[in-house]
Design an enzyme around this catalytic site. Structure first.
Site, short mmCIF file in Angstrom:
data_model
loop_
_atom_site.label_atom_id
_atom_site.label_comp_id
_atom_site.label_asym_id
_atom_site.label_seq_id
_atom_site.Cartn_x
_atom_site.Cartn_y
_atom_site.Cartn_z
CG HIS A 214 -2.06 0.90 1.21
ND1 HIS A 214 -2.22 1.93 2.12
CD2 HIS A 214 -3.14 0.96 0.39
CE1 HIS A 214 -3.33 2.58 1.88
NE2 HIS A 214 -3.91 2.02 0.84
CG ASP A 221 18.20 12.61 -10.21
OD1 ASP A 221 18.23 11.52 -10.80
OD2 ASP A 221 18.10 13.71 -10.80
CE LYS A 391 -3.95 6.89 3.13
NZ LYS A 391 -5.33 6.52 3.17
CG ASP A 396 1.61 16.24 23.19
OD1 ASP A 396 0.39 16.28 23.42
OD2 ASP A 396 2.40 15.49 23.80
#
Length: 471
Positions: A214, A221, A391, A396
């Site tokens: 996935h 380069d 995603k 914090d």
């Protein structure tokens, strides 16, 4: 005689089912995964036997990427880092050590990260980097379609191959199952090396069809890399019939690209049995920022589940906030409990999901987890304009997790994924701004409306939750 054969068949069949159940139990898997398989095998043995062969076998003890290969590539990466090891902030040092212990992830210093929140800008940036390539281009995608978007990328790669640039492609055989063979064969005729990861030679007789690569990686380069949630297909650029496609992808310039290179070359070695090495693949990287990141590839083979363990550790040690974007929420019990405990402790926990996803079954299973989350004080946000495929995990003020992994069983247990753990306050603040901008387009779920949803809907959610480890 016929009656004897019937009895013999029933005995053999019963012994086979009981034997598989015994194997599942003695594998000492997570009970949340063991129970659904036993239920299916007992109540629908024929279907269960077929599904278990394709999707249920535990191959974690196998190694598709040998320790020797992984160690050799990691050593090559470390040798290329002539600026020494960066000093990890004390607050993140245990997490960094965890990632080093489970997946041999090397801390990388001074990368510049550019986020893209729509498919068009990401695609244009990728094509621009490809046009500047001088030595090699490495491309790895779960889905590489032969539609307009895929053909644009193909044409750009063919043009560079004709110029003498090395072009290598890895694609997932299941993710690209609908792509015509001539699409990749045409690129091969132009000198491009293109291979299917975990090639499914006999779909009716393979147990590896459930293990998918996935990852979404591009390295140009050895200096610039791309990572994130976007595949190569029109829908990532144009959206769907029912809304926009909201996704996140990242351009990484500097030493972070070397980490993506190491991940790609590991998969390349496993797939082609050819090891690629040389200083030209790990050029000296300039320090562009003060950030530190770790590239973390994770997969179903081997003892540890690096991403699941790292996410769980980070969530358990959060002190201020935990902000999550994921298209599918099918968490492990440990991670789900950690999020609820954090919310009960007064930490700002926000979970952003699509109001509508591309899978009704997964939607039902995901929503079954929201009752307890809301009761614990987790803020649930439903993204309205279209499909949220991003995603993102923000912990914090100085930790951001980006990459290809969803927060579900498949990404943590079955898929080959790659995430980047970024330790940097400035980058975390930028991604928090992206999250807040998306939140302005969300519907904040209230307990009143959620707990009053129709009872048949609740039943359907509960039923699908039983099978969530298998989705």
């Amino acid at each position: 005689m016929q009656q004897i054969l019937t009895y013999a068949f029933l005995v053999i069949y019963t012994v086979t089912i009981l034997g598989i159940v015994l194997v599942i139990i003695t594998d000492n898997r997570n009970p949340l995964k063991t129970l659904p398989w036993i239920i299916v095998l007992v109540f629908a043995p024929v279907v269960g036997l077929v599904f278990y062969f394709f999707f249920g076998q535990n191959l974690s003890k196998q190694r598709i990427i040998s320790r020797r290969t992984r160690k050799r590539i990691t050593m090559q990466l470390e040798e290329a880092l002539d600026d020494g090891r960066p000093d990890i902030p004390d607050e993140h040092l245990p997490l960094a050590r965890l990632l080093a212990a489970t997946i041999h992830s090397v801390p990388l210093y001074g990368s510049r990260i550019t986020p893209y929140t729509d498919g068009k800008s990401k695609m244009e940036a990728l094509l621009a980097e490809i046009a500047r390539a001088k030595h090699h281009i490495h491309i790895q995608y779960y889905i590489f379609c032969d539609d307009t978007t895929g053909c644009r990328l193909r044409d750009a790669l063919v043009a560079k191959a004709r110029q003498g640039v090395e072009v290598r492609i890895l694609y997932d055989d299941v993710g690209c199952s609908g792509v015509k063979k001539s699409f990749f064969e045409g690129m091969r005729r132009e000198g491009i090396e293109a291979f299917a990861f975990l090639h499914v030679k006999f779909p009716l007789f393979t147990s590896k069809v459930n293990y998918r690569n996935h990852r979404k990686i591009a390295v140009i380069d050895g200096c610039v890399g791309f990572i994130g949630g976007m595949n190569i297909a029109d829908r990532y650029v144009r959206g769907t019939e029912w809304g926009s496609w909201r996704d996140t992808h990242f351009r990484i310039e500097g030493s972070g690209a070397a980490g993506l290179q190491a991940s790609f070359l590991s998969d390349w070695s496993a797939t082609t049995k050819r090891h690629i090495a040389g200083a030209e693949y790990y050029p000296a990287a300039e320090r562009l920022t003060d950030d530190i990141l770790q590239i973390v590839p994770s997969g179903p083979f081997g003892k540890w589940r690096a991403l699941l363990q790292a996410d769980s550790y980070a969530v358990s040690n959060a002190r201020k906030r935990i902000w999550i974007q994921t298209p599918y929420y099918l968490p492990s019990d440990v991670l789900n409990s950690a999020l609820q405990v954090a919310a009960l402790a007064g930490i700002d926990v926000r979970l952003m999901l699509p109001a509508r996803s591309d899978s009704k079954v997964v939607d039902l299973a995901s929503h079954s987890y929201l009752d307890d989350m809301m009761k614990a004080g987790v803020k649930i946000l439903f993204y309205k304009p279209g499909f949220l495929h991003s995603k993102l995990l923000i912990i914090d003020d100085s930790l951001t997790v980006i990459g290809s992994a969803n927060m579900d069983f498949r990404s943590f247990e079955h898929n080959f994924e790659v995430n980047a753990f970024v330790y940097d306050r400035e980058f975390t603040a930028r991604m928090a701004g992206v999250f807040e901008d998306d939140a302005s387009r969300c519907h904040a779920l209230t307990p009143g409306e959620w707990f009053n949803r129709p009872r048949p809907r609740r039943w359907a959610e509960s039923l699908m939750r039983v099978f969530s480890p298998l989705l």
